[in-house]
Design a protein around this motif. Structure first.
Motif, short mmCIF file in Angstrom:
data_model
loop_
_atom_site.label_atom_id
_atom_site.label_comp_id
_atom_site.label_asym_id
_atom_site.label_seq_id
_atom_site.Cartn_x
_atom_site.Cartn_y
_atom_site.Cartn_z
N CYS A 1 19.89 12.52 18.80
CA CYS A 1 19.77 11.77 17.55
C CYS A 1 20.64 12.37 16.45
O CYS A 1 20.64 13.58 16.24
N GLN A 2 21.36 11.49 15.77
CA GLN A 2 22.21 11.97 14.67
C GLN A 2 21.38 12.58 13.54
O GLN A 2 21.83 13.46 12.82
N ARG B 1 8.54 12.77 14.37
CA ARG B 1 9.98 12.53 14.41
C ARG B 1 10.30 11.19 13.73
O ARG B 1 11.24 11.08 12.96
N LEU C 1 12.57 10.46 10.39
CA LEU C 1 13.72 9.55 10.45
C LEU C 1 13.52 8.34 9.54
O LEU C 1 14.36 7.44 9.53
N CYS D 1 17.19 6.49 10.19
CA CYS D 1 17.59 6.00 11.51
C CYS D 1 18.67 4.94 11.34
O CYS D 1 18.54 4.03 10.52
N THR D 2 19.75 5.07 12.12
CA THR D 2 20.84 4.09 12.00
C THR D 2 20.81 3.10 13.16
O THR D 2 21.76 2.37 13.38
N ASP D 3 19.72 3.11 13.89
CA ASP D 3 19.50 2.17 14.98
C ASP D 3 20.63 2.22 16.02
O ASP D 3 21.06 1.19 16.52
N CYS D 4 21.08 3.44 16.33
CA CYS D 4 22.19 3.59 17.27
C CYS D 4 21.72 3.51 18.72
O CYS D 4 22.50 3.30 19.63
N GLY D 5 20.42 3.73 18.93
CA GLY D 5 19.87 3.62 20.28
C GLY D 5 20.06 4.86 21.14
O GLY D 5 19.66 4.87 22.30
N ALA D 6 20.66 5.92 20.59
CA ALA D 6 20.92 7.12 21.39
C ALA D 6 19.65 7.67 22.03
O ALA D 6 19.65 8.08 23.19
N CYS D 7 18.54 7.62 21.28
CA CYS D 7 17.30 8.20 21.79
C CYS D 7 16.84 7.50 23.07
O CYS D 7 16.36 8.14 23.99
N LYS E 1 12.11 3.30 20.10
CA LYS E 1 12.98 3.05 18.95
C LYS E 1 12.37 2.01 18.02
O LYS E 1 12.66 1.98 16.83
N PHE F 1 10.96 3.43 14.88
CA PHE F 1 11.99 3.83 13.91
C PHE F 1 12.55 2.59 13.22
O PHE F 1 12.77 2.56 12.01
S1 SF4 Z 1 18.21 4.98 17.11
FE1 SF4 Z 1 17.22 6.86 17.87
S2 SF4 Z 1 18.90 8.34 18.10
FE2 SF4 Z 1 19.70 6.66 16.79
S3 SF4 Z 1 19.32 7.36 14.68
FE3 SF4 Z 1 17.55 6.12 15.29
S4 SF4 Z 1 16.05 7.61 16.08
FE4 SF4 Z 1 18.06 8.66 16.03
#
Ligand code: SF4
Ligand code: SF4
Lengths: 297, 151
Positions: A189-190, A223, A227, A231-237, A248, A251
């Motif tokens: 996560c960023q 967490r 966030l 959270c930028t909703d990038c989906g990395a998690c 997600k 978030f």
């Molecule tokens: S989508 Fe997941 S990894 Fe991306 S910023 Fe939000 S919580 Fe972090």
């Protein structure tokens, strides 16, 4: 349509030029990694290194937090929309300096993971990164094509309004049960860049970490709270989770809430002040006892 | 156990929930004190933890209490504008609002978490608040997260 070959070519040319000119010390991109199965982060440091850079539909990794490793150096980054939103968030939080980063903005209409749309891409607002220095269009040219996006992301607030507390608990519990507390989501996560995460602190008895339901819930809820509005909703998690945990939506739901009530959205405005770092005296009392709107959903 | 089942299982009249309660030192704790010295009766449901300021309450404390089986959590600080540290409760207000939404999304009944403001002179109001909050949580029945891995 996307032409990954042309995009790769343009990326390599651009990277080689930046390195040869000495504009940047490194170009952060992705490199094929057969062991992992998809391209993984890679710093090209010489013009010769750029041959290793790849760009294809499996380049879903959010690279933003790798910039933190070189935060005082001048670095270029091959960035999609989600990476750029994350970079903006990190600039807002004083983790990165805009003048240290050259953004090679690569147009992207959604990445693939295991043959389906990667997590987060369904809700991505645009194929064009919202901040960039160098353009790499969908066909590898110097102009963006502004492609149509899947736009099928879940509206979590709507979902919550149409479900009972029980149903929401069931969804949460189902995901929690899968979690093995490996922290891959946190690492990817960023926003999770703290040197000492609350989960790594075991100073007091109440902070003991046993891999049981309550600890897992405490981890994910805390967490999510950390966030909130970040959270930028990038989906990395979700992309990195070995157990297929999809949390997600929590978030995302918080982001929707912060946008609705406080008019703040992460990853949009570089000049903005973080949502939790400010207040207004007339902020709505959305969760308080006695006559105020209950933020029930 | 499901939340609805809890409600219909109608908890006995005598059952009193355990409510982990965070009170700020300067207003609400003094308010609780005043309720005590004025001999005002209220339900024996709260377990008070005194903190310097509502802005000092890490959301993790509230989450931790809930996932470890507290029936409810109550937080009370100085009224907006009256914070001993001038602005702690303004920050707290944003944080708590977000936390309450988050918990609700995750399926914790919104009534289990209560935020309010009580000043040092509001002893009677403190007792009122405790009574209201206790009743709201009592009808929901015991937490379904019965402590360590009891989910
Ligand atoms: S989508 Fe997941 S990894 Fe991306 S910023 Fe939000 S919580 Fe972090
Ligand atoms: S990556 Fe998945 S399994 Fe690992 S801690 Fe995160 S949610 Fe749990």
């Amino acid at each position: 349509m996307m032409d990954y070959n042309k995009q790769s070519q343009k990326l390599k040319e651009t990277a080689a030029k930046l390195l040869e000119e000495g504009t940047v010390e490194a170009v952060l991109g992705l490199k094929d990694n057969p062991e992992v199965g998809w391209p993984t982060p890679y710093f090209a440091r010489t013009a010769g290194d750029v041959e290793n850079l790849v760009w294809n539909e499996a380049c879903f990794t959010n690279l933003a937090n790798y910039l933190l490793d070189m935060r005082d150096k001048k670095v270029a980054i091959a960035a999609k929309g989600c990476d750029v939103r994350s970079i903006i968030n990190l600039i807002v939080e004083n983790q990165l300096k805009r003048e240290n980063i050259v953004i090679i903005g690569i147009e992207c209409s959604g990445m693939k993971q295991n043959d389906s749309l990667a997590a987060g891409c369904d809700a991505c607002p645009s194929s064009i990164p919202n901040m960039y220095d160098i353009v790499v269009g969908a066909d590898g040219s110097d102009t963006y094509k502004d492609l149509e996006m899947p736009n099928s992301g879940e509206n979590v607030t709507e979902w919550a309004k149409n479900t009972t507390v029980d149903e929401r608990f069931e969804r949460f519990k189902k995901e929690i049960d899968k979690c093995i507390l490996c922290y891959a989501c946190r690492q990817a996560c960023q926003g999770c860049y703290c040197k000492a995460c609350f989960m790594d602190r075991k100073a007091t008895p109440w902070e003991q970490v046993d891999p049981d339901t309550s600890t897992k819930m405490a981890f994910h809820l805390t967490r999510a709270m950390h966030l909130a509005g970040r959270c930028t909703d990038c989906g990395a998690c979700e992309k990195v989770c070995p157990s297929g945990v999809n949390l997600k939506y929590l978030f995302k739901g918080l982001s929707e809430f912060v946008e609705e009530f406080y008019d703040f959205k992460a990853g949009v405005d570089m000049e903005a002040k973080p949502f939790a770092n400010q207040y207004k005296q007339d902020d709505q009392q959305v969760a308080f006892l006695g006559g105020d709107t209950i933020v029930g959903v | 156990m499901s939340e609805r089942a809890e409600v219909t299982n109608a908890v006995s009249e005598e059952w009193t929930p355990t409510i982990v309660t965070f009170l700020c030192n300067w207003c609400s704790y003094a308010g609780a004190d005043l309720a005590g010295t004025s001999r005002i009766q209220y339900p024996p449901s709260i377990r008070v933890i005194r903190v310097p300021c509502s802005g000092r309450i890490n959301p993790q404390y509230i989450i931790k209490a809930l996932v470890d089986g507290a029936d409810g959590v109550m937080v009370s600080g100085c009224h907006p504008g009256d914070c001993h540290y001038l602005e702690g409760n303004y920050y707290a207000r944003r944080r708590f609002s977000a936390l309450k939404r988050l918990l609700s999304l995750a399926g914790f009944h919104p009534d289990r978490v209560q935020f309010t403001w009580v000043s040092a002179s509001e002893g009677a109001r403190f007792a009122d608040v405790v009574e209201t909050v206790t009743e709201k949580i009592r009808v929901l029945g015991p937490s379904r997260l019965g402590g360590r891995d009891g989910a």
